[in-house]
Design an enzyme around this catalytic site. Sequence first.
Site, PDB file in Angstrom:
ATOM      1  N   ARG A  94       0.827  -1.203   0.000  1.00  0.00           N
ATOM      2  CA  ARG A  94       0.000   0.000   0.000  1.00  0.00           C
ATOM      3  C   ARG A  94       0.864   1.257   0.000  1.00  0.00           C
ATOM      4  NH1 ARG A  94       0.116  -2.799   4.620  1.00  0.00           N
ATOM      5  NH2 ARG A  94       0.289  -1.792   6.660  1.00  0.00           N
ATOM      6  N   CYS A 103      -5.831  21.880   4.644  1.00  0.00           N
ATOM      7  CA  CYS A 103      -6.901  21.294   5.443  1.00  0.00           C
ATOM      8  C   CYS A 103      -7.917  22.390   5.769  1.00  0.00           C
ATOM      9  CB  CYS A 103      -6.361  20.745   6.763  1.00  0.00           C
ATOM     10  SG  CYS A 103      -5.114  19.450   6.604  1.00  0.00           S
ATOM     11  N   ARG A 112       2.197  16.460  10.461  1.00  0.00           N
ATOM     12  CA  ARG A 112       2.685  17.051   9.208  1.00  0.00           C
ATOM     13  C   ARG A 112       2.597  18.576   9.255  1.00  0.00           C
ATOM     14  NH1 ARG A 112      -0.336  12.598   6.071  1.00  0.00           N
ATOM     15  NH2 ARG A 112       1.283  11.009   5.787  1.00  0.00           N
TER      16      ARG A 112
END
Length: 347
Positions: A94, A103, A112
């Site tokens: 993955r 955001c 982050r």
Amino acid sequence: MIDRTLRTIDDLVVADLVRRENKHALVEVANRYAVAITPAMASLIDIEDAADPIARQFVPDQRERDVRREENVDPIGDKRHMPVEGIVHRYRDRVLLKIVHACPVYCRFCFRREMVGPDREPGLSSNALDRAIAYIAAHDEIAEVILTGGDPFILTARRAADLTARVSAIEHVKILRWHTRVPFVDPDRVTPEFVAALRSTNAATFVVVHANHPREFTPDAHQACARIVDAGIPTLSQSVLLKGVNDDVETLAALMRAFVENRVKPYYLHHADLAPGTAHFRTTIAAGQELMRELRRRVSGIALPSYVLDIPGGYAKANLEMSAVERTPDGGLRVKDDDGNWHVYPG
């Protein structure tokens, strides 16, 4: 009533979320780490409560200027596993596809935090996205693609549908997983059109939602989660164990029950990462383990998350309830990665 996202310290002063005498110190914080609080979250804050758990997650704090020696701008080692821009290939089967670096809100504990925000790295350009998708297509061991960022739910429905179509068209990709906080912090974005854009006839779609306190489950958040689940999309949760927010068993149990009541299966409870300026959020691992022992006594198995730590440096996740963590002779801690290697961890 707050009707727009608060993005500056002046905005927070006007909204009575920050005291004017603290403005100078907090401007210094905001200059380093992005600020955004949506109306949905601002409306939940009790300005009379100095320890309000919603404010603690989103309102800048002077303690963010305190950067500890063990903290790191890339605490979980994304860059170590980044073969091309936008892709993190830490596990064989993955990858993360970091499509955006913005955001709707900016959490004060974000791992982050040095990478996201309006003045940070831009989202993937068209050419960079082409290269990222080409990488996935060229690696047939990749069965799962995790859409993250930033928060990919800020995409338009059209862009989300295009991304879903392009990634799920790769024959060996069987699962698309979207990670988001939007259903709680900006629920109006979760429209029927957007939810439809997540679904594919070629791959299974999962959504992983993020909330840290039961008060985040507003009626609008409930409806946003319902739109996802009612569309047939399995939905899981992730939360971060945060001192002063959810580090007591009553709050943690209420949070996990709230997920289940909204048909969301608790998935991960993350030990807070060693992101710069976030020491005031971190509990000890021992405290987290004790909380999980208490949680097991209070809720059923369907309401139990896995308590995990992303080992600093990008090695893997360690399940902190298993034998992946132990005391060293000098009283410290070490954690074990997926290859059986031990790593010293502070605390």
